[in-house]
Design a protein around this motif. Structure first.
Motif, PDB file in Angstrom:
ATOM      1  N   ALA A  14       0.838  -1.194   0.000  1.00 44.84           N
ATOM      2  CA  ALA A  14       0.000   0.000   0.000  1.00 44.84           C
ATOM      3  C   ALA A  14       0.874   1.245   0.000  1.00 44.84           C
ATOM      4  N   SER A  15       0.385   2.270  -0.666  1.00 44.45           N
ATOM      5  CA  SER A  15       1.128   3.512  -0.782  1.00 44.45           C
ATOM      6  C   SER A  15       0.167   4.690  -0.645  1.00 44.45           C
ATOM      7  N   VAL A  16       0.645   5.743   0.011  1.00 51.30           N
ATOM      8  CA  VAL A  16      -0.111   6.987   0.131  1.00 51.30           C
ATOM      9  C   VAL A  16       0.826   8.146  -0.178  1.00 51.30           C
ATOM     10  N   GLN A  32      -6.679  -3.162   4.899  1.00 55.60           N
ATOM     11  CA  GLN A  32      -5.794  -4.130   4.257  1.00 55.60           C
ATOM     12  C   GLN A  32      -5.081  -5.043   5.253  1.00 55.60           C
ATOM     13  N   ASP A  33      -5.348  -4.852   6.540  1.00 51.85           N
ATOM     14  CA  ASP A  33      -4.741  -5.654   7.604  1.00 51.85           C
ATOM     15  C   ASP A  33      -3.214  -5.654   7.489  1.00 51.85           C
ATOM     16  N   ILE A  34      -2.665  -4.433   7.441  1.00 52.25           N
ATOM     17  CA  ILE A  34      -1.220  -4.252   7.314  1.00 52.25           C
ATOM     18  C   ILE A  34      -0.727  -3.299   8.402  1.00 52.25           C
ATOM     19  N   LEU A  49       5.550   4.788   6.690  1.00 54.25           N
ATOM     20  CA  LEU A  49       4.741   5.043   7.876  1.00 54.25           C
ATOM     21  C   LEU A  49       4.281   3.711   8.444  1.00 54.25           C
ATOM     22  N   THR A  50       4.579   3.487   9.719  1.00 55.03           N
ATOM     23  CA  THR A  50       4.153   2.262  10.392  1.00 55.03           C
ATOM     24  C   THR A  50       3.077   2.579  11.422  1.00 55.03           C
ATOM     25  N   PRO A 112       9.380   3.074  -5.651  1.00 52.57           N
ATOM     26  CA  PRO A 112       8.947   1.959  -4.811  1.00 52.57           C
ATOM     27  C   PRO A 112       8.136   0.934  -5.594  1.00 52.57           C
ATOM     28  N   VAL A 113       8.489  -0.345  -5.408  1.00 51.42           N
ATOM     29  CA  VAL A 113       7.788  -1.423  -6.108  1.00 51.42           C
ATOM     30  C   VAL A 113       7.286  -2.511  -5.160  1.00 51.42           C
ATOM     31  N   GLY A 114       7.582  -2.380  -3.868  1.00 49.79           N
ATOM     32  CA  GLY A 114       7.114  -3.390  -2.931  1.00 49.79           C
ATOM     33  C   GLY A 114       7.717  -3.230  -1.556  1.00 49.79           C
TER      34      GLY A 114
END
Length: 141
Positions: A14-16, A32-34, A49-50, A112-114
């Motif tokens: 996921a990206s913001v 997304q349960d991440i 961001l965590t 970023p790709v993952g």
């Protein structure tokens, strides 16, 4: 056999954007349960961001999640990153050295790709370990 990061990474990380509110990012994490999101603008990695960042840098400091942006709370460069062609052994080495549980995967100068997590690596490097079992288990809510 050498395993490449591209074979174990979460390519749908996921990206913001940096101006996204913390509240919106938290809802995305819940949906997304991440536990983390990449913070990117176009093809530039701005930070990570965590859920821990939200708690320690946001909630604990009394910031309004509807008014605070992820760009103001996220971990910013220099970030430790991986290339999709790096090996899982290299990822383990970086996680140990920098005491991190997840690493963004970037290519072409920082796009970023993952994301690769400690759980991803445990499932690959030691599939019978307790961490691999926990990572493979369905989440409880």
């Amino acid at each position: 056999m050498t395993t490449r990061i591209r074979d174990v990474m979460s390519a749908d990380a996921a990206s913001v954007e940096p101006m996204t509110t913390v509240a919106r990012a938290a809802r995305l994490m819940r949906e997304q349960d991440i536990g983390d999101v990449l913070v990117a603008y176009d093809c530039d990695l701005f930070g990570v961001l965590t859920d821990r960042d939200i708690v320690l840098r946001g909630v604990a400091e009394g910031r309004d999640p509807e008014a605070t942006t992820v760009g103001s709370l996220c971990t910013r460069p220099p970030l430790v990153t991986l290339d999709p062609e790096d090996t899982t052994e290299h990822a383990v080495e970086l996680m140990r050295r920098y005491a991190v549980r997840r690493l963004p995967v970037v290519e072409h100068g920082g796009c970023p790709v993952g994301m690769v997590s400690l759980g991803d690596l445990a499932a690959t490097e030691d599939p019978h370990s307790a961490l691999a079992d926990i990572s493979a288990a369905a989440p409880t809510h």
